[in-house]
Design a protein around this motif. Structure first.
Motif, PDB file in Angstrom:
ATOM      1  N   PHE A  17       0.820  -1.200   0.000  1.00  0.00           N
ATOM      2  CA  PHE A  17       0.000   0.000   0.000  1.00  0.00           C
ATOM      3  C   PHE A  17       0.859   1.257   0.000  1.00  0.00           C
ATOM      4  O   PHE A  17       1.947   1.289   0.578  1.00  0.00           O
ATOM      5  N   THR A  18       0.353   2.301  -0.629  1.00  0.00           N
ATOM      6  CA  THR A  18       1.036   3.594  -0.661  1.00  0.00           C
ATOM      7  C   THR A  18       0.784   4.324   0.663  1.00  0.00           C
ATOM      8  O   THR A  18      -0.164   4.006   1.397  1.00  0.00           O
ATOM      9  N   PRO A  19       1.600   5.345   0.970  1.00  0.00           N
ATOM     10  CA  PRO A  19       1.325   6.148   2.170  1.00  0.00           C
ATOM     11  C   PRO A  19      -0.086   6.740   2.165  1.00  0.00           C
ATOM     12  O   PRO A  19      -0.732   6.793   3.216  1.00  0.00           O
ATOM     13  N   ALA A  20      -0.574   7.180   1.012  1.00  0.00           N
ATOM     14  CA  ALA A  20      -1.924   7.749   0.959  1.00  0.00           C
ATOM     15  C   ALA A  20      -2.971   6.709   1.330  1.00  0.00           C
ATOM     16  O   ALA A  20      -3.950   7.005   2.028  1.00  0.00           O
ATOM     17  N   GLU A  21      -2.775   5.484   0.883  1.00  0.00           N
ATOM     18  CA  GLU A  21      -3.728   4.412   1.198  1.00  0.00           C
ATOM     19  C   GLU A  21      -3.667   4.045   2.673  1.00  0.00           C
ATOM     20  O   GLU A  21      -4.700   3.817   3.315  1.00  0.00           O
ATOM     21  N   ILE A  22      -2.473   3.993   3.233  1.00  0.00           N
ATOM     22  CA  ILE A  22      -2.346   3.687   4.660  1.00  0.00           C
ATOM     23  C   ILE A  22      -2.943   4.816   5.493  1.00  0.00           C
ATOM     24  O   ILE A  22      -3.615   4.579   6.509  1.00  0.00           O
ATOM     25  N   ALA A  23      -2.729   6.052   5.055  1.00  0.00           N
ATOM     26  CA  ALA A  23      -3.274   7.192   5.789  1.00  0.00           C
ATOM     27  C   ALA A  23      -4.797   7.150   5.828  1.00  0.00           C
ATOM     28  O   ALA A  23      -5.411   7.467   6.860  1.00  0.00           O
ATOM     29  N   VAL A  24      -5.433   6.760   4.728  1.00  0.00           N
ATOM     30  CA  VAL A  24      -6.892   6.710   4.729  1.00  0.00           C
ATOM     31  C   VAL A  24      -7.384   5.542   5.581  1.00  0.00           C
ATOM     32  O   VAL A  24      -8.493   5.602   6.140  1.00  0.00           O
ATOM     33  N   MET A  25      -6.591   4.487   5.726  1.00  0.00           N
ATOM     34  CA  MET A  25      -6.926   3.410   6.666  1.00  0.00           C
ATOM     35  C   MET A  25      -6.906   3.924   8.105  1.00  0.00           C
ATOM     36  O   MET A  25      -7.687   3.483   8.944  1.00  0.00           O
ATOM     37  N   VAL A 167       2.723   5.925  10.924  1.00  0.00           N
ATOM     38  CA  VAL A 167       3.156   7.257  11.340  1.00  0.00           C
ATOM     39  C   VAL A 167       3.652   8.051  10.137  1.00  0.00           C
ATOM     40  O   VAL A 167       3.300   9.229   9.956  1.00  0.00           O
ATOM     41  N   ASN A 168       4.447   7.422   9.301  1.00  0.00           N
ATOM     42  CA  ASN A 168       4.943   8.094   8.094  1.00  0.00           C
ATOM     43  C   ASN A 168       3.788   8.515   7.188  1.00  0.00           C
ATOM     44  O   ASN A 168       3.785   9.626   6.641  1.00  0.00           O
ATOM     45  N   ALA A 169       2.801   7.641   7.042  1.00  0.00           N
ATOM     46  CA  ALA A 169       1.667   7.940   6.172  1.00  0.00           C
ATOM     47  C   ALA A 169       0.876   9.133   6.687  1.00  0.00           C
ATOM     48  O   ALA A 169       0.507  10.034   5.923  1.00  0.00           O
ATOM     49  N   MET A 170       0.629   9.167   7.986  1.00  0.00           N
ATOM     50  CA  MET A 170      -0.180  10.251   8.541  1.00  0.00           C
ATOM     51  C   MET A 170       0.551  11.590   8.489  1.00  0.00           C
ATOM     52  O   MET A 170      -0.068  12.630   8.279  1.00  0.00           O
ATOM     53  N   THR A 171       1.856  11.566   8.669  1.00  0.00           N
ATOM     54  CA  THR A 171       2.610  12.825   8.667  1.00  0.00           C
ATOM     55  C   THR A 171       2.915  13.323   7.258  1.00  0.00           C
ATOM     56  O   THR A 171       3.067  14.524   7.045  1.00  0.00           O
ATOM     57  N   GLU A 173       0.925  12.385   4.483  1.00  0.00           N
ATOM     58  CA  GLU A 173      -0.335  12.488   3.739  1.00  0.00           C
ATOM     59  C   GLU A 173      -1.475  12.880   4.680  1.00  0.00           C
ATOM     60  O   GLU A 173      -2.515  12.204   4.771  1.00  0.00           O
ATOM     61  N   PRO A 174      -1.327  14.007   5.382  1.00  0.00           N
ATOM     62  CA  PRO A 174      -2.348  14.365   6.381  1.00  0.00           C
ATOM     63  C   PRO A 174      -3.724  14.615   5.798  1.00  0.00           C
ATOM     64  O   PRO A 174      -4.733  14.442   6.492  1.00  0.00           O
ATOM     65  N   TYR A 175      -3.792  15.007   4.526  1.00  0.00           N
ATOM     66  CA  TYR A 175      -5.098  15.269   3.923  1.00  0.00           C
ATOM     67  C   TYR A 175      -5.932  13.994   3.839  1.00  0.00           C
ATOM     68  O   TYR A 175      -7.165  14.040   3.899  1.00  0.00           O
ATOM     69  N   MET A 176      -5.258  12.860   3.725  1.00  0.00           N
ATOM     70  CA  MET A 176      -5.973  11.595   3.603  1.00  0.00           C
ATOM     71  C   MET A 176      -6.563  11.132   4.933  1.00  0.00           C
ATOM     72  O   MET A 176      -7.458  10.293   4.957  1.00  0.00           O
ATOM     73  N   VAL A 177      -6.076  11.668   6.022  1.00  0.00           N
ATOM     74  CA  VAL A 177      -6.570  11.270   7.346  1.00  0.00           C
ATOM     75  C   VAL A 177      -7.953  11.856   7.620  1.00  0.00           C
ATOM     76  O   VAL A 177      -8.784  11.220   8.265  1.00  0.00           O
ATOM     77  N   ALA A 178      -8.200  13.059   7.125  1.00  0.00           N
ATOM     78  CA  ALA A 178      -9.483  13.714   7.377  1.00  0.00           C
ATOM     79  C   ALA A 178      -9.935  14.487   6.149  1.00  0.00           C
ATOM     80  O   ALA A 178     -10.842  14.079   5.451  1.00  0.00           O
ATOM     81  N   GLY A 179      -9.258  15.629   5.867  1.00  0.00           N
ATOM     82  CA  GLY A 179      -9.566  16.362   4.654  1.00  0.00           C
ATOM     83  C   GLY A 179      -9.868  17.824   4.893  1.00  0.00           C
ATOM     84  O   GLY A 179      -9.415  18.424   5.867  1.00  0.00           O
ATOM     85  N   LEU A 187      -3.835  20.531  11.711  1.00  0.00           N
ATOM     86  CA  LEU A 187      -2.746  20.472  12.688  1.00  0.00           C
ATOM     87  C   LEU A 187      -1.524  19.769  12.118  1.00  0.00           C
ATOM     88  O   LEU A 187      -0.391  20.221  12.295  1.00  0.00           O
ATOM     89  N   MET A 188      -1.731  18.657  11.428  1.00  0.00           N
ATOM     90  CA  MET A 188      -0.593  17.922  10.878  1.00  0.00           C
ATOM     91  C   MET A 188       0.067  18.675   9.735  1.00  0.00           C
ATOM     92  O   MET A 188       1.274  18.550   9.523  1.00  0.00           O
ATOM     93  N   GLU A 189      -0.721  19.467   9.000  1.00  0.00           N
ATOM     94  CA  GLU A 189      -0.143  20.292   7.940  1.00  0.00           C
ATOM     95  C   GLU A 189       0.637  21.470   8.512  1.00  0.00           C
ATOM     96  O   GLU A 189       1.547  21.990   7.862  1.00  0.00           O
ATOM     97  N   THR A 190       0.305  21.868   9.723  1.00  0.00           N
ATOM     98  CA  THR A 190       0.948  23.023  10.353  1.00  0.00           C
ATOM     99  C   THR A 190       2.239  22.657  11.071  1.00  0.00           C
ATOM    100  O   THR A 190       3.215  23.420  11.045  1.00  0.00           O
ATOM    101  N   VAL A 191       2.270  21.489  11.700  1.00  0.00           N
ATOM    102  CA  VAL A 191       3.424  21.085  12.521  1.00  0.00           C
ATOM    103  C   VAL A 191       3.998  19.773  12.005  1.00  0.00           C
ATOM    104  O   VAL A 191       3.320  18.741  12.020  1.00  0.00           O
ATOM    105  N   ALA A 192       5.232  19.808  11.562  1.00  0.00           N
ATOM    106  CA  ALA A 192       5.891  18.582  11.098  1.00  0.00           C
ATOM    107  C   ALA A 192       6.087  17.627  12.275  1.00  0.00           C
ATOM    108  O   ALA A 192       6.389  18.047  13.399  1.00  0.00           O
ATOM    109  N   GLY A 193       5.907  16.343  12.014  1.00  0.00           N
ATOM    110  CA  GLY A 193       6.141  15.351  13.057  1.00  0.00           C
ATOM    111  C   GLY A 193       5.039  15.239  14.080  1.00  0.00           C
ATOM    112  O   GLY A 193       5.233  14.647  15.150  1.00  0.00           O
ATOM    113  N   LEU A 194       3.876  15.788  13.768  1.00  0.00           N
ATOM    114  CA  LEU A 194       2.721  15.693  14.667  1.00  0.00           C
ATOM    115  C   LEU A 194       1.702  14.742  14.055  1.00  0.00           C
ATOM    116  O   LEU A 194       1.361  14.851  12.878  1.00  0.00           O
TER     117      LEU A 194
END
Length: 276
Positions: A17-25, A167-171, A173-179, A187-194
């Motif tokens: 799976f790609t990071p985007a796919e893992i992030a949406v999971m 963790v890599n996927a969420m940081t 590809e944060p847009y895939m976590v929620a939108g 928050l994840m787009e604003t602060v790296a490593g969050l």
């Protein structure tokens, strides 16, 4: 909890799976086209039909997506990424797809085992989530512990690689976590490593990866409107967010209150942390 559920599922699945796919999971998505496309890709790679999804049929959360396609579909569920991951794991292991939501299903038993190991609890009460899969009743301390341990994948033993990927996927590809217009993504787009993930009934959790810090916020009455302001206030006190970051997140840190079309007030989180 979804990052942990997604890590167990992806560790058992056969598809890369790609990071985007893992992030949406890992996420609770808006059902924007980009989210729906990623969920379908997970299912296609795993050779699982979309009809196998057993999450509730929903309208898209996102207003633009709702106007474009106002249909109730299972793939629109904010949990469809999680369900797709669970189906991918079940297909790869040869487990029954029809019963993947049941507590005694091998996948759900594996997830419960990971919850116990990562939370430090000997047992956990299990209920039914709004999307139909088992949900685990954890004290806030245990939720914060799980998120703190996202910073140290090696502590997860056989899940080390999967936790690292989540963790890599969420940081990345944060847009895939929620939108769009969602505090998790902002928050994840604003602060790296969050890492940030909102949950039901006024719950929101975060991991500050560089500091090995986990935060769990729960609004007592279950209303979600205070969750993001409270989390942002905690992160501000912990110096994870500076004044500039808090200001850029005003939509979530101080959400407006309207009377008809007039802005008549705003929500504010004003408190101190007890470090005793």
């Amino acid at each position: 909890m979804k990052p942990l559920q997604a890590a167990v599922s992806s560790s058992l699945a056969a598809a890369p799976f790609t990071p985007a796919e893992i992030a949406v999971m890992c996420g609770s998505h808006n059902a924007e086209p980009v989210h729906v496309k990623a969920v379908r890709s997970i299912l296609a790679k795993s050779e699982v039909p979309e009809s196998a999804l057993q999450c509730p049929a929903r309208l898209p959360w996102d207003e633009e997506s709702l106007l474009e396609r106002p249909e109730r579909r299972r793939i629109n569920s904010d949990c469809s990424g999680k369900h797709a991951g669970m189906l991918a794991a079940s297909r790869a292991k040869g487990w029954d797809l029809q019963s993947y939501r049941q507590p005694d299903h091998p996948l759900q038993r594996a997830i419960e085992g990971a919850v116990l190991r990562s939370s430090g609890l000997d047992r956990v009460r299990v209920g039914v989530d709004g999307c139909g899969v088992p949900v685990h009743a954890l004290p806030l301390r245990s939720m914060a512990t799980i998120y703190a341990r996202l910073s140290a994948p090696a502590r997860w033993n056989e899940l080390e690689d999967a936790i690292g990927s989540a963790v890599n996927a969420m940081t990345t590809e944060p847009y895939m976590v929620a939108g769009r217009n969602r505090a998790d993504t902002a928050l994840m787009e604003t602060v790296a490593g969050l890492v940030v993930k909102g949950g039901a009934e006024g719950l929101i959790c975060a991991a500050v990866i560089a500091r090995g810090l986990g935060v769990a916020v729960k609004v007592r009455d279950g209303a979600s409107r205070a969750a993001a302001p409270a989390l942002i206030r905690v992160l501000e006190i912990l110096t994870v967010l500076d004044d500039r970051a808090v200001s850029s997140l005003a939509q979530f840190s101080r959400p407006p209150v309207f009377g008809s079309d007039d802005r008549v007030g705003e929500l504010r989180a004003e408190f101190r942390l007890n470090f005793g």
